[in-house]
Design a protein around this motif. Structure first.
Motif, PDB file in Angstrom:
ATOM      1  N   MET A   1      -7.295  -7.640 -27.287  1.00 30.30           N
ATOM      2  CA  MET A   1      -6.490  -6.440 -27.584  1.00 30.30           C
ATOM      3  C   MET A   1      -6.112  -6.431 -29.062  1.00 30.30           C
ATOM      4  SD  MET A   1      -2.757  -5.357 -26.126  1.00 30.30           S
ATOM      5  CE  MET A   1      -1.764  -4.194 -27.045  1.00 30.30           C
ATOM      6  N   ARG A   2      -6.124  -5.239 -29.654  1.00 32.00           N
ATOM      7  CA  ARG A   2      -5.727  -5.083 -31.040  1.00 32.00           C
ATOM      8  C   ARG A   2      -4.463  -4.228 -31.143  1.00 32.00           C
ATOM      9  NH1 ARG A   2      -9.630  -6.648 -34.608  1.00 32.00           N
ATOM     10  NH2 ARG A   2      -8.549  -5.611 -36.305  1.00 32.00           N
ATOM     11  N   ILE A   3      -3.613  -4.570 -32.110  1.00 31.91           N
ATOM     12  CA  ILE A   3      -2.490  -3.716 -32.497  1.00 31.91           C
ATOM     13  C   ILE A   3      -2.673  -3.443 -33.980  1.00 31.91           C
ATOM     14  CG2 ILE A   3      -0.002  -3.520 -32.786  1.00 31.91           C
ATOM     15  CD1 ILE A   3       0.400  -5.228 -30.355  1.00 31.91           C
ATOM     16  N   GLY A   4      -3.079  -2.234 -34.294  1.00 33.18           N
ATOM     17  CA  GLY A   4      -3.409  -1.927 -35.681  1.00 33.18           C
ATOM     18  C   GLY A   4      -4.565  -2.801 -36.133  1.00 33.18           C
ATOM     19  N   SER A   5      -4.366  -3.513 -37.219  1.00 28.42           N
ATOM     20  CA  SER A   5      -5.413  -4.383 -37.761  1.00 28.42           C
ATOM     21  C   SER A   5      -5.383  -5.786 -37.172  1.00 28.42           C
ATOM     22  CB  SER A   5      -5.266  -4.485 -39.286  1.00 28.42           C
ATOM     23  OG  SER A   5      -3.991  -5.020 -39.620  1.00 28.42           O
ATOM     24  N   TYR A   6      -4.437  -6.058 -36.283  1.00 27.64           N
ATOM     25  CA  TYR A   6      -4.267  -7.410 -35.746  1.00 27.64           C
ATOM     26  C   TYR A   6      -4.971  -7.587 -34.404  1.00 27.64           C
ATOM     27  CZ  TYR A   6      -0.726  -7.959 -39.348  1.00 27.64           C
ATOM     28  OH  TYR A   6      -0.069  -8.028 -40.554  1.00 27.64           O
ATOM     29  N   GLN A   7      -5.793  -8.616 -34.332  1.00 25.39           N
ATOM     30  CA  GLN A   7      -6.436  -8.993 -33.078  1.00 25.39           C
ATOM     31  C   GLN A   7      -5.570 -10.047 -32.398  1.00 25.39           C
ATOM     32  OE1 GLN A   7      -9.455  -7.898 -31.596  1.00 25.39           O
ATOM     33  NE2 GLN A   7      -8.653  -9.080 -29.889  1.00 25.39           N
ATOM     34  N   LEU A   8      -5.082  -9.769 -31.192  1.00 22.45           N
ATOM     35  CA  LEU A   8      -4.243 -10.720 -30.474  1.00 22.45           C
ATOM     36  C   LEU A   8      -5.101 -11.799 -29.824  1.00 22.45           C
ATOM     37  CD1 LEU A   8      -1.592  -8.430 -28.755  1.00 22.45           C
ATOM     38  CD2 LEU A   8      -1.754  -9.172 -31.130  1.00 22.45           C
ATOM     39  N   ARG A   9      -4.495 -12.971 -29.605  1.00 21.24           N
ATOM     40  CA  ARG A   9      -5.218 -14.085 -28.972  1.00 21.24           C
ATOM     41  C   ARG A   9      -5.611 -13.754 -27.542  1.00 21.24           C
ATOM     42  NH1 ARG A   9      -2.408 -19.629 -28.842  1.00 21.24           N
ATOM     43  NH2 ARG A   9      -0.577 -18.401 -28.301  1.00 21.24           N
ATOM     44  N   ASN A  10      -4.764 -13.022 -26.857  1.00 22.52           N
ATOM     45  CA  ASN A  10      -5.040 -12.656 -25.473  1.00 22.52           C
ATOM     46  C   ASN A  10      -4.185 -11.449 -25.099  1.00 22.52           C
ATOM     47  OD1 ASN A  10      -2.412 -13.610 -24.737  1.00 22.52           O
ATOM     48  ND2 ASN A  10      -3.232 -15.683 -24.484  1.00 22.52           N
ATOM     49  N   ARG A  11      -4.127 -11.147 -23.809  1.00 20.43           N
ATOM     50  CA  ARG A  11      -3.427  -9.947 -23.345  1.00 20.43           C
ATOM     51  C   ARG A  11      -2.115 -10.273 -22.634  1.00 20.43           C
ATOM     52  NH1 ARG A  11      -7.196  -6.620 -19.685  1.00 20.43           N
ATOM     53  NH2 ARG A  11      -7.899  -8.647 -18.905  1.00 20.43           N
ATOM     54  N   VAL A  12      -1.551 -11.440 -22.941  1.00 17.58           N
ATOM     55  CA  VAL A  12      -0.325 -11.890 -22.269  1.00 17.58           C
ATOM     56  C   VAL A  12       0.758 -12.098 -23.323  1.00 17.58           C
ATOM     57  CG1 VAL A  12       0.653 -13.523 -20.638  1.00 17.58           C
ATOM     58  CG2 VAL A  12      -1.802 -13.082 -20.613  1.00 17.58           C
ATOM     59  N   LEU A  13       1.772 -11.231 -23.315  1.00 13.41           N
ATOM     60  CA  LEU A  13       2.770 -11.194 -24.381  1.00 13.41           C
ATOM     61  C   LEU A  13       4.137 -11.625 -23.875  1.00 13.41           C
ATOM     62  CD1 LEU A  13       0.372  -9.388 -25.270  1.00 13.41           C
ATOM     63  CD2 LEU A  13       2.034  -7.795 -26.247  1.00 13.41           C
ATOM     64  N   LEU A  14       4.929 -12.194 -24.786  1.00 23.10           N
ATOM     65  CA  LEU A  14       6.320 -12.543 -24.479  1.00 23.10           C
ATOM     66  C   LEU A  14       7.227 -11.398 -24.897  1.00 23.10           C
ATOM     67  CD1 LEU A  14       8.667 -14.526 -23.754  1.00 23.10           C
ATOM     68  CD2 LEU A  14       8.546 -15.311 -26.141  1.00 23.10           C
ATOM     69  N   ALA A  15       8.071 -10.926 -23.992  1.00 25.74           N
ATOM     70  CA  ALA A  15       8.992  -9.820 -24.288  1.00 25.74           C
ATOM     71  C   ALA A  15      10.103 -10.272 -25.225  1.00 25.74           C
ATOM     72  CB  ALA A  15       9.611  -9.300 -22.990  1.00 25.74           C
ATOM     73  N   PRO A  16      10.562  -9.375 -26.093  1.00 29.20           N
ATOM     74  CA  PRO A  16      11.762  -9.686 -26.877  1.00 29.20           C
ATOM     75  C   PRO A  16      12.979  -9.685 -25.962  1.00 29.20           C
ATOM     76  CG  PRO A  16      11.063  -7.421 -27.252  1.00 29.20           C
ATOM     77  CD  PRO A  16      10.016  -8.048 -26.387  1.00 29.20           C
ATOM     78  N   MET A  17      13.793 -10.752 -26.052  1.00 27.65           N
ATOM     79  CA  MET A  17      14.987 -10.846 -25.212  1.00 27.65           C
ATOM     80  C   MET A  17      16.150 -11.342 -26.057  1.00 27.65           C
ATOM     81  SD  MET A  17      13.472 -12.401 -21.612  1.00 27.65           S
ATOM     82  CE  MET A  17      12.296 -13.532 -22.384  1.00 27.65           C
ATOM     83  N   ALA A  18      17.235 -10.559 -26.071  1.00 32.88           N
ATOM     84  CA  ALA A  18      18.400 -10.899 -26.882  1.00 32.88           C
ATOM     85  C   ALA A  18      18.985 -12.237 -26.449  1.00 32.88           C
ATOM     86  CB  ALA A  18      19.453  -9.799 -26.773  1.00 32.88           C
ATOM     87  N   GLY A  19      19.256 -13.094 -27.417  1.00 26.96           N
ATOM     88  CA  GLY A  19      19.849 -14.392 -27.128  1.00 26.96           C
ATOM     89  C   GLY A  19      18.876 -15.402 -26.566  1.00 26.96           C
ATOM     90  N   ILE A  20      17.586 -15.063 -26.511  1.00 28.10           N
ATOM     91  CA  ILE A  20      16.606 -15.958 -25.897  1.00 28.10           C
ATOM     92  C   ILE A  20      15.392 -16.188 -26.778  1.00 28.10           C
ATOM     93  CG2 ILE A  20      15.036 -16.280 -23.935  1.00 28.10           C
ATOM     94  CD1 ILE A  20      17.108 -14.552 -22.320  1.00 28.10           C
ATOM     95  N   THR A  21      14.770 -15.120 -27.277  1.00 34.52           N
ATOM     96  CA  THR A  21      13.497 -15.293 -27.980  1.00 34.52           C
ATOM     97  C   THR A  21      13.718 -15.664 -29.456  1.00 34.52           C
ATOM     98  OG1 THR A  21      13.341 -12.881 -28.203  1.00 34.52           O
ATOM     99  CG2 THR A  21      12.089 -13.903 -26.431  1.00 34.52           C
ATOM    100  N   ASP A  22      14.406 -16.776 -29.631  1.00 37.89           N
ATOM    101  CA  ASP A  22      14.562 -17.339 -30.969  1.00 37.89           C
ATOM    102  C   ASP A  22      13.298 -18.127 -31.326  1.00 37.89           C
ATOM    103  OD1 ASP A  22      14.782 -19.692 -29.431  1.00 37.89           O
ATOM    104  OD2 ASP A  22      16.961 -19.694 -29.540  1.00 37.89           O
ATOM    105  N   LYS A  23      13.292 -18.678 -32.521  1.00 37.26           N
ATOM    106  CA  LYS A  23      12.100 -19.389 -33.007  1.00 37.26           C
ATOM    107  C   LYS A  23      11.680 -20.549 -32.102  1.00 37.26           C
ATOM    108  CE  LYS A  23      10.484 -21.823 -37.161  1.00 37.26           C
ATOM    109  NZ  LYS A  23      10.884 -22.188 -38.540  1.00 37.26           N
ATOM    110  N   PRO A  24      12.595 -21.418 -31.651  1.00 43.07           N
ATOM    111  CA  PRO A  24      12.160 -22.524 -30.778  1.00 43.07           C
ATOM    112  C   PRO A  24      11.525 -22.045 -29.472  1.00 43.07           C
ATOM    113  CG  PRO A  24      14.298 -23.025 -31.713  1.00 43.07           C
ATOM    114  CD  PRO A  24      14.005 -21.596 -32.062  1.00 43.07           C
TER     115      PRO A  24
END
Length: 326
Positions: free
Chosen positions: A1-24
């Motif tokens: 799958m592509r988003i604009g010019s970026y080719q993603l590694r696969n089709r399984v994404l992590l959702a943004p979640m407040a207080g959770i999806t920090d760098k670690p």
């Protein structure tokens, strides 16, 4: 799958979640196969752009892959400015939040509250797209309530405004996270527009992920709450979706090792005054998948020293591994 010019590694994404999806946490999910991870939601309010909390939310590194940052707000010009500032800080994809159902967000006419005002949605999307030279994506729900499911209309506005991909959570704002997500409307949107569509909502297993992709025709799926305490889910989903292959989950020893490393990273990332507090909820989530009836959580939550927290956690995990050998 592509988003604009970026080719993603696969089709399984992590959702943004407040207080959770920090760098670690993003790093851990990326390690286990998340094809794209998003930062926590950033407010479009200029007063918070340069705070310590915002800087932590923007923290990124090469091992996370593409730097995708989610922004939220209701003023088109502020949203455009926020997008531009985030690109200056290194964002490679800007995601616009129009799906959050939280009252404190909706009271400011942000998140899913915006779905009530398609003209404002269009103004925001056009301003943000015109303000940056990176792909802009959008995350929505199916509508404000069951009588006002307007995701097809919003999807068409998104496509016409230059949005590069659309994520749809299969609930209305009124539903919050109650009941079951539905995928009929995601399927309808996919048939109505040509930009990539990402299906989200209640995807908690490899089998469910494949079924949702097959039914909706979506280009990718996004996993949120099911990843809490279970970051290895991405590996299982990717293998089943792409290769129709069922793989074993990591061994208990590997899981315990990753849990310890994750907690150590949280301490380092947030510092000793805050890290041990953030660690508590993650340990609770991990326990659900390892020893759900354990009373260890109560003991762990009384500890207010990072070093002691790690010592006690390591002893507990070792005791589980020792019992497994018996």
């Amino acid at each position: 799958m592509r988003i604009g010019s970026y080719q993603l590694r696969n089709r399984v994404l992590l959702a943004p979640m407040a207080g959770i999806t920090d760098k670690p946490f993003r790093r851990l999910c990326a390690h286990y196969g998340a094809g794209l991870t998003f930062s926590e939601m950033m407010s479009a309010n200029p007063q918070v752009w340069h705070t310590e909390k915002s800087k932590l939310r923007l923290a990124h590194s090469d091992d996370l892959g593409i730097n995708a940052v989610q922004i939220a707000g209701s003023d088109p010009l502020e949203m455009a400015q926020a997008a531009a500032v985030n690109v200056e800080y290194g964002a490679e994809i800007i995601d616009i939040n129009m799906g959050c159902p939280a009252k404190k967000v909706n009271r400011k006419l942000a998140g899913s509250a915006l779905l009530q005002y398609p003209e404002l949605v269009e103004n925001i999307l056009r301003e943000v797209v015109n303000a940056v030279n990176v792909p802009v994506t959008l995350k929505i729900r199916t509508g404000w309530d069951k009588s006002n499911r307007n995701c097809i209309q919003i999807g068409k506005i998104a496509e016409q405004s230059g949005i590069q991909a659309l994520t749809i959570h299969g609930r209305t704002r009124e539903c919050l996270f109650e009941g079951e997500a539905e995928y009929d409307n995601i399927r309808a949107v996919k048939h109505a527009i040509s930009i990539p569509v990402i299906a989200n909502g209640d995807i908690d297993s490899a089998e469910k992920a494949k079924a949702v992709l097959d039914y909706t025709g979506a280009d990718a799926i996004m996993i949120g709450r099911a990843a809490l305490g279970n970051p290895w889910l991405f590996q299982a989903v990717d293998n089943f979706v792409e290769y129709d292959s069922i793989i074993q989950t990591p061994s208990l020893r590997e899981k315990c090792g990753q849990i310890l490393r994750h907690i150590q990273e949280l301490h380092q990332f947030y510092g000793e005054q805050k890290g041990y507090r953030i660690a508590r909820k993650h340990v609770a989530w991990y326990l659900q998948g390892i020893q759900p009836n354990s009373v260890f959580r109560q003991t762990f939550n009384t500890i207010s020293d990072s070093k002691e927290q790690l010592i006690v956690l390591e002893e507990f995990l070792n005791s589980i591994l020792d019992r497994e050998k018996c």
